[in-house]
Write a protein that holds these residues in place. Structure first.
Motif, PDB file in Angstrom:
ATOM      1  N   PHE A 131       3.558  11.558  -2.931  1.00 46.42           N
ATOM      2  CA  PHE A 131       3.379  10.914  -1.624  1.00 46.42           C
ATOM      3  C   PHE A 131       4.585  11.152  -0.723  1.00 46.42           C
ATOM      4  O   PHE A 131       4.435  11.344   0.494  1.00 46.42           O
ATOM      5  CB  PHE A 131       3.140   9.411  -1.791  1.00 46.42           C
ATOM      6  N   TYR A 132       5.794  11.147  -1.300  1.00 45.98           N
ATOM      7  CA  TYR A 132       7.002  11.377  -0.495  1.00 45.98           C
ATOM      8  C   TYR A 132       6.938  12.729   0.219  1.00 45.98           C
ATOM      9  O   TYR A 132       7.169  12.814   1.434  1.00 45.98           O
ATOM     10  CB  TYR A 132       8.245  11.311  -1.381  1.00 45.98           C
ATOM     11  N   PHE A 133       6.645  13.792  -0.525  1.00 50.86           N
ATOM     12  CA  PHE A 133       6.630  15.123   0.079  1.00 50.86           C
ATOM     13  C   PHE A 133       5.473  15.289   1.059  1.00 50.86           C
ATOM     14  O   PHE A 133       5.609  15.976   2.079  1.00 50.86           O
ATOM     15  CB  PHE A 133       6.585  16.198  -1.007  1.00 50.86           C
ATOM     16  N   LEU A 134       4.343  14.646   0.763  1.00 52.40           N
ATOM     17  CA  LEU A 134       3.221  14.696   1.697  1.00 52.40           C
ATOM     18  C   LEU A 134       3.581  13.985   3.000  1.00 52.40           C
ATOM     19  O   LEU A 134       3.357  14.513   4.093  1.00 52.40           O
ATOM     20  CB  LEU A 134       1.984  14.052   1.069  1.00 52.40           C
ATOM     21  N   CYS A 135       4.157  12.790   2.879  1.00 52.52           N
ATOM     22  CA  CYS A 135       4.562  12.021   4.063  1.00 52.52           C
ATOM     23  C   CYS A 135       5.630  12.770   4.857  1.00 52.52           C
ATOM     24  O   CYS A 135       5.585  12.817   6.091  1.00 52.52           O
ATOM     25  CB  CYS A 135       5.060  10.646   3.634  1.00 52.52           C
ATOM     26  N   LEU A 136       6.588  13.378   4.150  1.00 50.64           N
ATOM     27  CA  LEU A 136       7.630  14.167   4.806  1.00 50.64           C
ATOM     28  C   LEU A 136       7.023  15.305   5.612  1.00 50.64           C
ATOM     29  O   LEU A 136       7.366  15.515   6.791  1.00 50.64           O
ATOM     30  CB  LEU A 136       8.585  14.717   3.744  1.00 50.64           C
ATOM     31  N   MET A 140      11.095   7.954   2.917  1.00 52.03           N
ATOM     32  CA  MET A 140      11.853   7.118   1.987  1.00 52.03           C
ATOM     33  C   MET A 140      11.520   5.639   2.164  1.00 52.03           C
ATOM     34  O   MET A 140      11.433   4.887   1.186  1.00 52.03           O
ATOM     35  CB  MET A 140      13.358   7.348   2.179  1.00 52.03           C
ATOM     36  N   ILE A 141      11.314   5.224   3.401  1.00 52.67           N
ATOM     37  CA  ILE A 141      10.965   3.818   3.659  1.00 52.67           C
ATOM     38  C   ILE A 141       9.653   3.462   2.973  1.00 52.67           C
ATOM     39  O   ILE A 141       9.555   2.445   2.274  1.00 52.67           O
ATOM     40  CB  ILE A 141      10.866   3.556   5.176  1.00 52.67           C
ATOM     41  N   HIS A 142       8.633   4.318   3.149  1.00 51.94           N
ATOM     42  CA  HIS A 142       7.320   3.996   2.589  1.00 51.94           C
ATOM     43  C   HIS A 142       7.296   4.117   1.065  1.00 51.94           C
ATOM     44  O   HIS A 142       6.643   3.319   0.387  1.00 51.94           O
ATOM     45  CB  HIS A 142       6.244   4.884   3.223  1.00 51.94           C
ATOM     46  N   VAL A 143       8.024   5.085   0.531  1.00 50.73           N
ATOM     47  CA  VAL A 143       8.107   5.198  -0.931  1.00 50.73           C
ATOM     48  C   VAL A 143       8.858   3.998  -1.511  1.00 50.73           C
ATOM     49  O   VAL A 143       8.459   3.425  -2.536  1.00 50.73           O
ATOM     50  CB  VAL A 143       8.788   6.520  -1.346  1.00 50.73           C
ATOM     51  N   GLY A 144       9.946   3.610  -0.840  1.00 52.64           N
ATOM     52  CA  GLY A 144      10.683   2.437  -1.294  1.00 52.64           C
ATOM     53  C   GLY A 144       9.832   1.178  -1.284  1.00 52.64           C
ATOM     54  O   GLY A 144       9.890   0.356  -2.214  1.00 52.64           O
ATOM     55  N   LEU A 145       9.003   1.036  -0.269  1.00 50.70           N
ATOM     56  CA  LEU A 145       8.106  -0.124  -0.187  1.00 50.70           C
ATOM     57  C   LEU A 145       7.006  -0.046  -1.245  1.00 50.70           C
ATOM     58  O   LEU A 145       6.575  -1.078  -1.777  1.00 50.70           O
ATOM     59  CB  LEU A 145       7.490  -0.210   1.210  1.00 50.70           C
ATOM     60  N   LEU A 146       6.566   1.164  -1.573  1.00 50.93           N
ATOM     61  CA  LEU A 146       5.564   1.305  -2.639  1.00 50.93           C
ATOM     62  C   LEU A 146       6.139   0.892  -3.996  1.00 50.93           C
ATOM     63  O   LEU A 146       5.440   0.318  -4.829  1.00 50.93           O
ATOM     64  CB  LEU A 146       5.062   2.752  -2.714  1.00 50.93           C
ATOM     65  N   LEU A 147       7.420   1.174  -4.200  1.00 53.65           N
ATOM     66  CA  LEU A 147       8.046   0.847  -5.482  1.00 53.65           C
ATOM     67  C   LEU A 147       8.231  -0.655  -5.683  1.00 53.65           C
ATOM     68  O   LEU A 147       8.468  -1.099  -6.808  1.00 53.65           O
ATOM     69  CB  LEU A 147       9.393   1.564  -5.603  1.00 53.65           C
ATOM     70  N   ARG A 148       8.134  -1.422  -4.614  1.00 50.99           N
ATOM     71  CA  ARG A 148       8.213  -2.873  -4.763  1.00 50.99           C
ATOM     72  C   ARG A 148       6.906  -3.476  -5.286  1.00 50.99           C
ATOM     73  O   ARG A 148       6.896  -4.612  -5.751  1.00 50.99           O
ATOM     74  CB  ARG A 148       8.579  -3.538  -3.424  1.00 50.99           C
ATOM     75  N   LEU A 149       5.827  -2.679  -5.220  1.00 52.72           N
ATOM     76  CA  LEU A 149       4.529  -3.164  -5.666  1.00 52.72           C
ATOM     77  C   LEU A 149       4.427  -3.072  -7.186  1.00 52.72           C
ATOM     78  O   LEU A 149       5.045  -2.213  -7.816  1.00 52.72           O
ATOM     79  CB  LEU A 149       3.400  -2.352  -5.030  1.00 52.72           C
ATOM     80  N   ILE A 182       3.919   0.084   8.102  1.00 55.34           N
ATOM     81  CA  ILE A 182       3.199   1.255   8.600  1.00 55.34           C
ATOM     82  C   ILE A 182       2.996   1.138  10.104  1.00 55.34           C
ATOM     83  O   ILE A 182       3.204   2.094  10.859  1.00 55.34           O
ATOM     84  CB  ILE A 182       1.852   1.423   7.865  1.00 55.34           C
ATOM     85  N   TYR A 183       2.596  -0.055  10.549  1.00 50.42           N
ATOM     86  CA  TYR A 183       2.411  -0.262  11.981  1.00 50.42           C
ATOM     87  C   TYR A 183       3.738  -0.180  12.731  1.00 50.42           C
ATOM     88  O   TYR A 183       3.804   0.366  13.835  1.00 50.42           O
ATOM     89  CB  TYR A 183       1.746  -1.618  12.243  1.00 50.42           C
ATOM     90  N   ILE A 184       4.799  -0.691  12.118  1.00 50.06           N
ATOM     91  CA  ILE A 184       6.098  -0.725  12.795  1.00 50.06           C
ATOM     92  C   ILE A 184       6.722   0.668  12.889  1.00 50.06           C
ATOM     93  O   ILE A 184       7.294   1.040  13.926  1.00 50.06           O
ATOM     94  CB  ILE A 184       7.056  -1.693  12.072  1.00 50.06           C
ATOM     95  N   PHE A 185       6.612   1.464  11.807  1.00 50.52           N
ATOM     96  CA  PHE A 185       7.276   2.768  11.777  1.00 50.52           C
ATOM     97  C   PHE A 185       6.337   3.936  12.092  1.00 50.52           C
ATOM     98  O   PHE A 185       6.698   4.842  12.845  1.00 50.52           O
ATOM     99  CB  PHE A 185       7.935   2.991  10.408  1.00 50.52           C
ATOM    100  N   SER A 186       5.148   3.933  11.513  1.00 49.79           N
ATOM    101  CA  SER A 186       4.255   5.086  11.662  1.00 49.79           C
ATOM    102  C   SER A 186       3.573   5.138  13.027  1.00 49.79           C
ATOM    103  O   SER A 186       3.468   6.208  13.633  1.00 49.79           O
ATOM    104  CB  SER A 186       3.189   5.079  10.560  1.00 49.79           C
TER     105      SER A 186
END
Length: 309
Positions: free
Chosen positions: A101-106, A157-166, A199-203
């Protein structure tokens, strides 16, 4: 088999496509061919732009980075998908999933900025041609490119970091051919509200900014073209931005179809295939087949290679 609700999931099953033996072989061959063509086309375009000095202009620097990101997108998804056609478990670990997901999002975030930068470049070239080298200097081009990769990396990195909290303790089956963010939300035992909010705030600002830049650039370009009295000048202006306009139209149409509001049910796999696999395949051909400078540069490189040989 889905994991029990009282155990945390550290591996996922990518259900993906059909299990029919004949169809699996056919799909494997089709996607393997797409992968090879995509990599050869995009990396070949990167190599050509690097070697041919006449292509060391802002437009082609952006194009080379776009091709590099398209290669990154394909590498993030297709190899694992090809492996799963003949893998009994179709397993992917949590950290492999996050990396995918990180590389796809990047790649997709960078594509948004690069397409916007290319639109601005065409705007300057057509609407202010006498000031082009001032308004679109190589220094500014490099700064825009570096800024694109910094923002795209931080966004991923933000979205991957947030995914890791789940925590994932429900079914570990992802009804998709890659680790997408919404199917992961549905498997989470932790409320993904913060993730969705981010997602709404950053994307969303990224999408709004890049789409607005493209729209503004092409509205100005169209007004400038319609004011031209020479048919030859209009034709040249249209040909200058036709490839980019086609590419950006396909990209954003698929993007808007793909990033639907959060809703129940899985995403449309055909749209995901087109957005993540077909677009990286098409871009090298869109920018090469009708581009005289790229074709000329390719012929020159081939000629030089034959001379060396």
């Amino acid at each position: 088999m889905a994991k029990e609700n009282n155990s945390l999931t550290t591996e996922f099953i990518l259900i993906g496509f059909t299990d029919h033996p004949v169809l699996k072989i056919l799909l494997f061959l089709v996607f393997f061919a797409i992968y090879l063509i995509t990599m050869v086309g995009n990396l070949g375009l990167v190599a050509l732009i690097s070697m041919e000095h006449r292509l060391h202009t802002p437009m082609y620097i952006f194009l080379g980075n776009l091709a590099l990101m398209d290669s990154c997108c394909s590498c993030a998804i297709i190899p694992k998908m090809l492996e799963n056609f003949f893998s009994e478990g179709k397993m992917i670990s949590l950290y492999e999933c996050m990396a995918q997901f990180y590389f796809l999002c990047l790649a997709e975030t960078a594509d948004c900025f690069l397409l916007a930068a290319m639109a601005y470049d065409r705007y300057v070239a057509i609407c202010s041609p006498l000031q082009y080298h001032t308004m679109m200097s190589k220094k500014l081009c490099i700064q825009m490119t570096i800024g694109t990769f910094i923002v795209s990396n931080l966004h991923s990195m933000i979205h991957v970091g947030l995914l890791l909290r789940l925590t994932f303790c429900r079914s570990n089956q992802i009804d998709h051919f890659f680790c997408d963010i919404l199917p992961l939300y549905r498997l989470s035992c932790t409320d993904p509200y913060i993730n969705e909010l981010m997602i709404y705030i950053f994307s969303m600002p990224i999408q709004i900014f890049t789409i607005a830049t493209v729209l503004f650039s092409y509205i100005c370009i169209l007004f400038t073209i319609f004011k031209m009295t020479s048919k030859e000048g209009r034709g040249k202006a249209f040909s200058t931005c036709a490839s980019h306009f086609l590419s950006v139209s396909i990209f954003y149409i698929c993007l808007l179809m793909y990033i639907r509001p959060f809703e129940e049910g899985d995403k449309d796999i055909p749209v995901a295939i087109f957005y993540t696999i077909v677009i990286p395949l098409l871009n090298p051909f869109i920018y090469s087949l009708r581009n005289k400078e790229v074709i000329s540069g390719l012929k020159k490189c081939m000629k030089n290679y034959n001379i060396v040989k």
